[in-house]
Design a protein around this motif. Sequence first.
Motif, PDB file in Angstrom:
ATOM      1  N   THR A  98      -5.030  -3.143  -7.819  1.00  0.00           N
ATOM      2  CA  THR A  98      -6.408  -2.687  -7.685  1.00  0.00           C
ATOM      3  C   THR A  98      -6.894  -3.044  -6.291  1.00  0.00           C
ATOM      4  OG1 THR A  98      -7.534  -4.717  -8.342  1.00  0.00           O
ATOM      5  CG2 THR A  98      -6.755  -3.280 -10.119  1.00  0.00           C
ATOM      6  N   LEU A  99      -8.086  -2.588  -5.960  1.00  0.00           N
ATOM      7  CA  LEU A  99      -8.682  -2.967  -4.692  1.00  0.00           C
ATOM      8  C   LEU A  99      -9.720  -4.066  -4.863  1.00  0.00           C
ATOM      9  CD1 LEU A  99      -9.214   0.505  -2.984  1.00  0.00           C
ATOM     10  CD2 LEU A  99      -7.297  -1.059  -2.779  1.00  0.00           C
ATOM     11  N   GLN A 115       8.675 -11.913   6.271  1.00  0.00           N
ATOM     12  CA  GLN A 115       9.274 -10.981   5.314  1.00  0.00           C
ATOM     13  C   GLN A 115       9.026  -9.548   5.754  1.00  0.00           C
ATOM     14  OE1 GLN A 115       7.769 -11.053   1.240  1.00  0.00           O
ATOM     15  NE2 GLN A 115       9.798 -10.550   0.457  1.00  0.00           N
ATOM     16  N   ALA A 116      10.041  -8.709   5.562  1.00  0.00           N
ATOM     17  CA  ALA A 116       9.891  -7.281   5.834  1.00  0.00           C
ATOM     18  C   ALA A 116       8.886  -6.680   4.859  1.00  0.00           C
ATOM     19  CB  ALA A 116      11.242  -6.575   5.703  1.00  0.00           C
ATOM     20  N   ALA A 117       8.059  -5.763   5.356  1.00  0.00           N
ATOM     21  CA  ALA A 117       7.019  -5.156   4.517  1.00  0.00           C
ATOM     22  C   ALA A 117       7.607  -4.264   3.441  1.00  0.00           C
ATOM     23  CB  ALA A 117       6.056  -4.349   5.390  1.00  0.00           C
ATOM     24  N   GLY A 118       8.793  -3.717   3.686  1.00  0.00           N
ATOM     25  CA  GLY A 118       9.402  -2.762   2.761  1.00  0.00           C
ATOM     26  C   GLY A 118       9.366  -1.363   3.347  1.00  0.00           C
ATOM     27  N   ASN A 119      10.273  -0.528   2.880  1.00  0.00           N
ATOM     28  CA  ASN A 119      10.425   0.839   3.408  1.00  0.00           C
ATOM     29  C   ASN A 119       9.894   1.874   2.426  1.00  0.00           C
ATOM     30  OD1 ASN A 119      11.732  -0.309   5.644  1.00  0.00           O
ATOM     31  ND2 ASN A 119      13.712  -0.224   4.630  1.00  0.00           N
ATOM     32  N   THR A 120       8.752   1.553   1.805  1.00  0.00           N
ATOM     33  CA  THR A 120       8.197   2.418   0.769  1.00  0.00           C
ATOM     34  C   THR A 120       6.973   3.188   1.251  1.00  0.00           C
ATOM     35  OG1 THR A 120       7.059   0.432  -0.020  1.00  0.00           O
ATOM     36  CG2 THR A 120       9.055   1.088  -1.188  1.00  0.00           C
ATOM     37  N   GLY A 121       6.712   3.200   2.570  1.00  0.00           N
ATOM     38  CA  GLY A 121       5.584   3.963   3.111  1.00  0.00           C
ATOM     39  C   GLY A 121       5.865   5.453   3.032  1.00  0.00           C
ATOM     40  N   PRO A 122       4.885   6.284   3.421  1.00  0.00           N
ATOM     41  CA  PRO A 122       3.608   5.889   4.033  1.00  0.00           C
ATOM     42  C   PRO A 122       2.454   5.826   3.047  1.00  0.00           C
ATOM     43  CG  PRO A 122       3.950   8.228   4.364  1.00  0.00           C
ATOM     44  CD  PRO A 122       5.133   7.745   3.564  1.00  0.00           C
ATOM     45  N   SER A 123       2.709   5.752   1.751  1.00  0.00           N
ATOM     46  CA  SER A 123       1.628   5.737   0.769  1.00  0.00           C
ATOM     47  C   SER A 123       0.800   4.465   0.879  1.00  0.00           C
ATOM     48  CB  SER A 123       2.194   5.844  -0.645  1.00  0.00           C
ATOM     49  OG  SER A 123       2.910   7.032  -0.814  1.00  0.00           O
ATOM     50  N   PRO A 124      -0.518   4.536   0.671  1.00  0.00           N
ATOM     51  CA  PRO A 124      -1.336   3.315   0.636  1.00  0.00           C
ATOM     52  C   PRO A 124      -0.887   2.396  -0.492  1.00  0.00           C
ATOM     53  CG  PRO A 124      -2.712   5.291   0.792  1.00  0.00           C
ATOM     54  CD  PRO A 124      -1.319   5.759   0.501  1.00  0.00           C
ATOM     55  N   LYS A 125      -1.127   1.114  -0.309  1.00  0.00           N
ATOM     56  CA  LYS A 125      -0.800   0.087  -1.310  1.00  0.00           C
ATOM     57  C   LYS A 125       0.684   0.101  -1.694  1.00  0.00           C
ATOM     58  CE  LYS A 125      -3.923   1.445  -4.267  1.00  0.00           C
ATOM     59  NZ  LYS A 125      -4.696   1.485  -5.523  1.00  0.00           N
ATOM     60  N   SER A 126       1.546   0.428  -0.740  1.00  0.00           N
ATOM     61  CA  SER A 126       2.986   0.450  -1.002  1.00  0.00           C
ATOM     62  C   SER A 126       3.658  -0.861  -0.600  1.00  0.00           C
ATOM     63  CB  SER A 126       3.640   1.625  -0.266  1.00  0.00           C
ATOM     64  OG  SER A 126       3.292   1.642   1.103  1.00  0.00           O
ATOM     65  N   MET A 127       2.866  -1.856  -0.253  1.00  0.00           N
ATOM     66  CA  MET A 127       3.354  -3.135   0.235  1.00  0.00           C
ATOM     67  C   MET A 127       4.148  -3.888  -0.832  1.00  0.00           C
ATOM     68  SD  MET A 127       3.283  -4.860   3.011  1.00  0.00           S
ATOM     69  CE  MET A 127       2.143  -3.674   3.719  1.00  0.00           C
ATOM     70  N   ARG A 175       2.588   0.266   3.567  1.00  0.00           N
ATOM     71  CA  ARG A 175       1.195   0.169   4.001  1.00  0.00           C
ATOM     72  C   ARG A 175       0.396  -0.739   3.069  1.00  0.00           C
ATOM     73  NH1 ARG A 175       1.278   4.698   7.604  1.00  0.00           N
ATOM     74  NH2 ARG A 175       3.502   4.805   8.034  1.00  0.00           N
ATOM     75  N   GLY A 176      -0.700  -1.260   3.607  1.00  0.00           N
ATOM     76  CA  GLY A 176      -1.640  -2.053   2.845  1.00  0.00           C
ATOM     77  C   GLY A 176      -2.692  -1.160   2.217  1.00  0.00           C
ATOM     78  N   PRO A 177      -3.711  -1.715   1.608  1.00  0.00           N
ATOM     79  CA  PRO A 177      -3.983  -3.155   1.635  1.00  0.00           C
ATOM     80  C   PRO A 177      -3.152  -3.924   0.625  1.00  0.00           C
ATOM     81  CG  PRO A 177      -5.641  -2.044   0.334  1.00  0.00           C
ATOM     82  CD  PRO A 177      -4.762  -0.968   0.910  1.00  0.00           C
ATOM     83  N   ASP A 178      -3.339  -5.230   0.661  1.00  0.00           N
ATOM     84  CA  ASP A 178      -2.704  -6.082  -0.348  1.00  0.00           C
ATOM     85  C   ASP A 178      -3.064  -5.572  -1.738  1.00  0.00           C
ATOM     86  OD1 ASP A 178      -2.107  -8.413  -2.029  1.00  0.00           O
ATOM     87  OD2 ASP A 178      -4.256  -8.756  -1.898  1.00  0.00           O
TER      88      ASP A 178
END
Length: 619
Positions: free
Chosen positions: A358-359, A141-153, A350-353
């Motif tokens: 939450t982290l 699956q494509a990660a998505g084009n919502t970067g570059p913010s963290p947790k944007s996966m 970007r990650g993380p998952d």
Amino acid sequence: MNVGWSYYVSAQNNKLPQRMYFEKTLSEIIISDSKICAYSHTASIAAGNHGIPVIVAGHHFGDASGMAPRAHIAVYKALYKGFGGFAADVVAAIDQAAEDNVDIISLSITPNRRPPGLATFFNPIDMALMSAVKDGIFVVQAAGNTGPSPKSMSSYSPWIFTVGASAHDREYNNYVVLGNNLTISGVGLAPGTDGDSMYNLIAAPHALQNYTTTPIEMSLGECQDPSHLDKDLIKGKILVCSYSIRFVLGLSSVKQALDTAKNVSAAGVIFYLDPFVLGFQLNPTPMDIPGLIIPSPDDSKIFLSYYNDSLVRDGTSDKVVNFGAVAKILGGLKPNYGSSAPKVMFYSARGPDPEDNTLANADILKPNVVAPGSSIWGAWNSRGLDSAEFTGESFAMLSGTSMAAPHIAGLAALIKQKFPSFSPAAIGSALSTTTILSDKQGNPIMSQRTYSNPDSTQTPATPFDMGNGFANATAALDPGLIFDCSYDDYLSFLCGINGSAPVVANYTGNSCGASTMTGADLNLPSITIAVLNQSRTITRTVTNVASDENYTVSCNAPYGAAASVAPAQFFIPSGQKQLVTFVVNATMTNSSVSFGDVEFYGDKGHRVVIPFTVMSKAV
């Protein structure tokens, strides 16, 4: 759902699906005993025929091949242009693909919003994909084009192989050289003007018939309508047009402006960027006459300043009586090859998952890897309307994680062909542990950090940017060791989520026993610990898929943590397994993320590397 691509690749000579649907606006499929040809951009990246000439706007850009040219392709229509679609449609396509015995599912689609709470993993699409994995299907699956913010996966489940986008070393640029000796870079898959000759510049608003000074429609400044332009005034000059937000919205097109320029016998065309398009990234655009788009607002201001300062006006009427600005266009039909590739693109999620946003429980590394996703040539439906600049063409150049995912799907088909017994997790492990971690010059892979002027904000990529690294097609076919994971392991992981038992039963029909498994406990080709409280023991089991070999294990612990590994050396026969135990201790209180790695060195040349991440530590 965001509009995207969804298709399936079969690595073996399995029976072709009885039902085939095209995604988006594709119109036909040609099937013969020797090949399947689908006019789909992403499908052609995964499994397009070998050595096909890429001809766009009458120019030859070389020959293209898919990653696995002999693979069978099945395409299922689940989404629609403009409307998108429902999760139920995608789930139906996944179920049909599984019934049709495909080997690999590739989805260049992601949800347009993340489900809340437990539904992070228990959404209908991810659960349907988990069922596909149970049937032995590898899911990309494509990660998505919502970067570059963290947790944007947007793709986060451990049974899904998530792919981010990187640049490759091939770039297309052309240039305009101004009469004041300034050179400005542009985007345009276009020829240059003849020789070293300089041509006068003339903006469309200054070339109206009878030189009217009344307000004009925006489309005239964008060169969309030749009927009001003075052909005799423009002939032999380079026409200057505005590239406004209307081009982004599809209300105006480069093709129409090119037709206008040809209609009035212009020597070429230059588009300057309207300030309202600030931050929008422009891809190379095919042109059949000399032309260029200036993609930078600052460069556009410089260009317009030179043009306006060179105009000579009548002191009484303010009419332009002389166009003093001159320029020549240098062509952009041949690529330039850089040495800094690969790099993670700004848009790549970007990650993380982000489980529950939450982290605390984000123990799963995402993305898994990155692959080429920027300026990718692929097949195109000539009647397609998704990119107006490529209407009428058989190929298009697009960018996004949607283009990165099929590279991995095709490579997975090759791995499946060589190792038919590999489970989906084994395929993912082979792709993950053999990645490249440096660019062509041997420097760390860089990651773009901002949407605007992304190259000026690059820093070394972390596993949350690129996962295990940049996919290595050759090494992935000889991984040495693999980390395997089963459907039952994923089920135990889901049952370990507090309050999940009723949802697991609803989706899978399985009852949850007592489970304390977290993402860090899954036998993944990575170690990610969200919260390290004093000490944690992590185990991984490796399987040797090569010949008998001796391995030495080297553990580089993340900053603020210490780790021991046992055994540090082992001999593993072909086909056998080895348990490896890591004891991780916090050495300081630290709330920031730190990264390390674990490397397995084989005496027959295999090198297996997995990232080691600790996200927060407390003593």
